[in-house]
Write a protein that holds these residues in place. Structure first.
Motif, PDB file in Angstrom:
ATOM      1  N   GLY A  25       0.814  -1.213   0.000  1.00  0.00           N
ATOM      2  CA  GLY A  25       0.000   0.000   0.000  1.00  0.00           C
ATOM      3  C   GLY A  25       0.844   1.257   0.000  1.00  0.00           C
ATOM      4  O   GLY A  25       0.601   2.184  -0.787  1.00  0.00           O
ATOM      5  N   ASN A  26       1.838   1.312   0.860  1.00  0.00           N
ATOM      6  CA  ASN A  26       2.707   2.489   0.922  1.00  0.00           C
ATOM      7  C   ASN A  26       3.533   2.641  -0.346  1.00  0.00           C
ATOM      8  O   ASN A  26       3.753   3.766  -0.823  1.00  0.00           O
ATOM      9  N   GLU A  27       3.996   1.542  -0.900  1.00  0.00           N
ATOM     10  CA  GLU A  27       4.774   1.593  -2.136  1.00  0.00           C
ATOM     11  C   GLU A  27       3.935   2.138  -3.297  1.00  0.00           C
ATOM     12  O   GLU A  27       4.388   2.997  -4.052  1.00  0.00           O
ATOM     13  N   ILE A  28       2.708   1.648  -3.434  1.00  0.00           N
ATOM     14  CA  ILE A  28       1.828   2.124  -4.506  1.00  0.00           C
ATOM     15  C   ILE A  28       1.480   3.593  -4.290  1.00  0.00           C
ATOM     16  O   ILE A  28       1.464   4.381  -5.237  1.00  0.00           O
ATOM     17  N   TYR A  29       1.213   3.968  -3.052  1.00  0.00           N
ATOM     18  CA  TYR A  29       0.899   5.373  -2.772  1.00  0.00           C
ATOM     19  C   TYR A  29       2.056   6.273  -3.204  1.00  0.00           C
ATOM     20  O   TYR A  29       1.851   7.273  -3.890  1.00  0.00           O
ATOM     21  N   GLN A  30       3.281   5.918  -2.802  1.00  0.00           N
ATOM     22  CA  GLN A  30       4.443   6.749  -3.108  1.00  0.00           C
ATOM     23  C   GLN A  30       4.782   6.748  -4.600  1.00  0.00           C
ATOM     24  O   GLN A  30       5.137   7.793  -5.148  1.00  0.00           O
ATOM     25  N   SER A  31       4.672   5.604  -5.268  1.00  0.00           N
ATOM     26  CA  SER A  31       5.129   5.507  -6.652  1.00  0.00           C
ATOM     27  C   SER A  31       4.068   5.837  -7.696  1.00  0.00           C
ATOM     28  O   SER A  31       4.416   6.202  -8.816  1.00  0.00           O
ATOM     29  N   GLN A  32       2.767   5.728  -7.348  1.00  0.00           N
ATOM     30  CA  GLN A  32       1.720   5.926  -8.356  1.00  0.00           C
ATOM     31  C   GLN A  32       0.671   6.961  -7.950  1.00  0.00           C
ATOM     32  O   GLN A  32       0.403   7.894  -8.695  1.00  0.00           O
ATOM     33  N   VAL A  33       0.082   6.782  -6.780  1.00  0.00           N
ATOM     34  CA  VAL A  33      -1.066   7.595  -6.381  1.00  0.00           C
ATOM     35  C   VAL A  33      -0.665   9.035  -6.075  1.00  0.00           C
ATOM     36  O   VAL A  33      -1.322   9.984  -6.530  1.00  0.00           O
ATOM     37  N   ARG A  34       0.392   9.208  -5.338  1.00  0.00           N
ATOM     38  CA  ARG A  34       0.804  10.544  -4.882  1.00  0.00           C
ATOM     39  C   ARG A  34       0.983  11.518  -6.046  1.00  0.00           C
ATOM     40  O   ARG A  34       0.694  12.702  -5.922  1.00  0.00           O
ATOM     41  N   GLN A  35       1.450  11.027  -7.184  1.00  0.00           N
ATOM     42  CA  GLN A  35       1.659  11.858  -8.357  1.00  0.00           C
ATOM     43  C   GLN A  35       0.349  12.300  -9.006  1.00  0.00           C
ATOM     44  O   GLN A  35       0.323  13.260  -9.759  1.00  0.00           O
ATOM     45  N   ASP A  90      -6.260  -0.348  -3.943  1.00  0.00           N
ATOM     46  CA  ASP A  90      -6.244  -1.803  -4.113  1.00  0.00           C
ATOM     47  C   ASP A  90      -4.781  -2.200  -4.300  1.00  0.00           C
ATOM     48  O   ASP A  90      -4.151  -1.809  -5.291  1.00  0.00           O
ATOM     49  N   ILE A  91      -4.241  -2.977  -3.376  1.00  0.00           N
ATOM     50  CA  ILE A  91      -2.820  -3.303  -3.419  1.00  0.00           C
ATOM     51  C   ILE A  91      -2.469  -4.301  -4.518  1.00  0.00           C
ATOM     52  O   ILE A  91      -1.293  -4.569  -4.748  1.00  0.00           O
ATOM     53  N   GLU A  92      -3.474  -4.824  -5.215  1.00  0.00           N
ATOM     54  CA  GLU A  92      -3.195  -5.729  -6.325  1.00  0.00           C
ATOM     55  C   GLU A  92      -3.228  -5.019  -7.672  1.00  0.00           C
ATOM     56  O   GLU A  92      -2.420  -5.323  -8.546  1.00  0.00           O
ATOM     57  N   THR A  93      -4.134  -4.080  -7.850  1.00  0.00           N
ATOM     58  CA  THR A  93      -4.277  -3.412  -9.151  1.00  0.00           C
ATOM     59  C   THR A  93      -3.706  -2.000  -9.171  1.00  0.00           C
ATOM     60  O   THR A  93      -3.455  -1.463 -10.242  1.00  0.00           O
ATOM     61  N   ALA A  98     -11.244  -6.371  -4.372  1.00  0.00           N
ATOM     62  CA  ALA A  98     -10.086  -5.537  -4.038  1.00  0.00           C
ATOM     63  C   ALA A  98      -9.514  -5.886  -2.670  1.00  0.00           C
ATOM     64  O   ALA A  98     -10.221  -6.391  -1.791  1.00  0.00           O
ATOM     65  N   GLN A  99      -8.247  -5.589  -2.504  1.00  0.00           N
ATOM     66  CA  GLN A  99      -7.539  -5.742  -1.233  1.00  0.00           C
ATOM     67  C   GLN A  99      -7.131  -4.327  -0.827  1.00  0.00           C
ATOM     68  O   GLN A  99      -6.034  -3.866  -1.167  1.00  0.00           O
ATOM     69  N   PRO A 100      -8.018  -3.582  -0.140  1.00  0.00           N
ATOM     70  CA  PRO A 100      -7.772  -2.151   0.091  1.00  0.00           C
ATOM     71  C   PRO A 100      -6.807  -1.831   1.232  1.00  0.00           C
ATOM     72  O   PRO A 100      -6.859  -2.424   2.304  1.00  0.00           O
ATOM     73  N   TRP A 101      -5.951  -0.866   0.963  1.00  0.00           N
ATOM     74  CA  TRP A 101      -5.061  -0.248   1.949  1.00  0.00           C
ATOM     75  C   TRP A 101      -5.509   1.202   2.040  1.00  0.00           C
ATOM     76  O   TRP A 101      -5.715   1.859   1.023  1.00  0.00           O
ATOM     77  N   VAL A 102      -5.689   1.721   3.237  1.00  0.00           N
ATOM     78  CA  VAL A 102      -6.250   3.051   3.433  1.00  0.00           C
ATOM     79  C   VAL A 102      -5.204   3.987   4.031  1.00  0.00           C
ATOM     80  O   VAL A 102      -4.534   3.631   5.002  1.00  0.00           O
ATOM     81  N   ILE A 103      -5.094   5.184   3.439  1.00  0.00           N
ATOM     82  CA  ILE A 103      -4.132   6.191   3.883  1.00  0.00           C
ATOM     83  C   ILE A 103      -4.838   7.543   3.963  1.00  0.00           C
ATOM     84  O   ILE A 103      -5.674   7.860   3.114  1.00  0.00           O
ATOM     85  N   ARG A 104      -4.501   8.345   4.984  1.00  0.00           N
ATOM     86  CA  ARG A 104      -4.989   9.718   5.063  1.00  0.00           C
ATOM     87  C   ARG A 104      -3.958  10.592   4.357  1.00  0.00           C
ATOM     88  O   ARG A 104      -2.791  10.607   4.705  1.00  0.00           O
ATOM     89  N   ILE A 105      -4.392  11.320   3.361  1.00  0.00           N
ATOM     90  CA  ILE A 105      -3.496  12.126   2.540  1.00  0.00           C
ATOM     91  C   ILE A 105      -2.832  13.211   3.385  1.00  0.00           C
ATOM     92  O   ILE A 105      -3.500  13.963   4.078  1.00  0.00           O
ATOM     93  N   GLY A 106      -1.505  13.246   3.323  1.00  0.00           N
ATOM     94  CA  GLY A 106      -0.734  14.252   4.039  1.00  0.00           C
ATOM     95  C   GLY A 106      -0.450  13.913   5.488  1.00  0.00           C
ATOM     96  O   GLY A 106       0.100  14.721   6.218  1.00  0.00           O
ATOM     97  N   HIS A 107      -0.814  12.697   5.929  1.00  0.00           N
ATOM     98  CA  HIS A 107      -0.605  12.278   7.317  1.00  0.00           C
ATOM     99  C   HIS A 107       0.058  10.898   7.337  1.00  0.00           C
ATOM    100  O   HIS A 107      -0.032  10.148   6.374  1.00  0.00           O
ATOM    101  N   ARG A 108       0.677  10.582   8.470  1.00  0.00           N
ATOM    102  CA  ARG A 108       1.307   9.269   8.597  1.00  0.00           C
ATOM    103  C   ARG A 108       0.311   8.184   8.965  1.00  0.00           C
ATOM    104  O   ARG A 108       0.587   7.007   8.785  1.00  0.00           O
ATOM    105  N   ALA A 109      -0.831   8.547   9.534  1.00  0.00           N
ATOM    106  CA  ALA A 109      -1.812   7.552   9.973  1.00  0.00           C
ATOM    107  C   ALA A 109      -3.223   8.021   9.630  1.00  0.00           C
ATOM    108  O   ALA A 109      -3.472   9.216   9.476  1.00  0.00           O
ATOM    109  N   VAL A 110      -4.130   7.073   9.512  1.00  0.00           N
ATOM    110  CA  VAL A 110      -5.524   7.410   9.239  1.00  0.00           C
ATOM    111  C   VAL A 110      -6.153   8.049  10.465  1.00  0.00           C
ATOM    112  O   VAL A 110      -6.856   9.044  10.385  1.00  0.00           O
TER     113      VAL A 110
END
Length: 100
Positions: free
Chosen positions: A25-35, A50-53, A76-88
């Motif tokens: 989840g963190n890898e996808i957020y940093q490499s794909q979603v954040r942009q 979704d940590i698979e797609t 889906a296999q969801p990972w949840v992140i609060r944008i701009g924060h370290r924790a939800v």
């Protein structure tokens, strides 16, 4: 969430350990979603990934983001992140002291 009652209440099973969920989840957020998001505008909102797609949804509440992700990807296999924060969520109190 749409679909029959059986689909809505289908118990989804995690296919990964908690550590693997977090890593992916963190890898996808940093490499794909954040942009693809504006962290200033969406700061504090929730992103469900979704940590698979790598598909994701943004909403104001975790359940809304996850439900929208499930609508698109029922397995889906969801990972949840609060944008701009370290924790939800934050646990405990915050100091009311101000520093000079």
């Amino acid at each position: 969430m749409t679909g029959s009652p059986e689909e809505r209440f289908h118990q989804r099973q995690p296919r990964y350990s908690k550590e693997e969920f977090a890593r992916r989840g963190n890898e996808i957020y940093q490499s794909q979603v954040r942009q693809q998001i504006d962290e200033e505008i969406d700061r504090g909102r929730i992103v469900a990934i979704d940590i698979e797609t790598g598909a994701f949804e943004i909403a104001d509440r975790p359940i809304a983001a996850v439900d929208r992700l499930y609508d698109r990807y029922p397995d889906a296999q969801p990972w949840v992140i609060r944008i701009g924060h370290r924790a939800v969520y934050r646990f405990g109190s915050q100091s009311l002291k101000t520093t000079a």
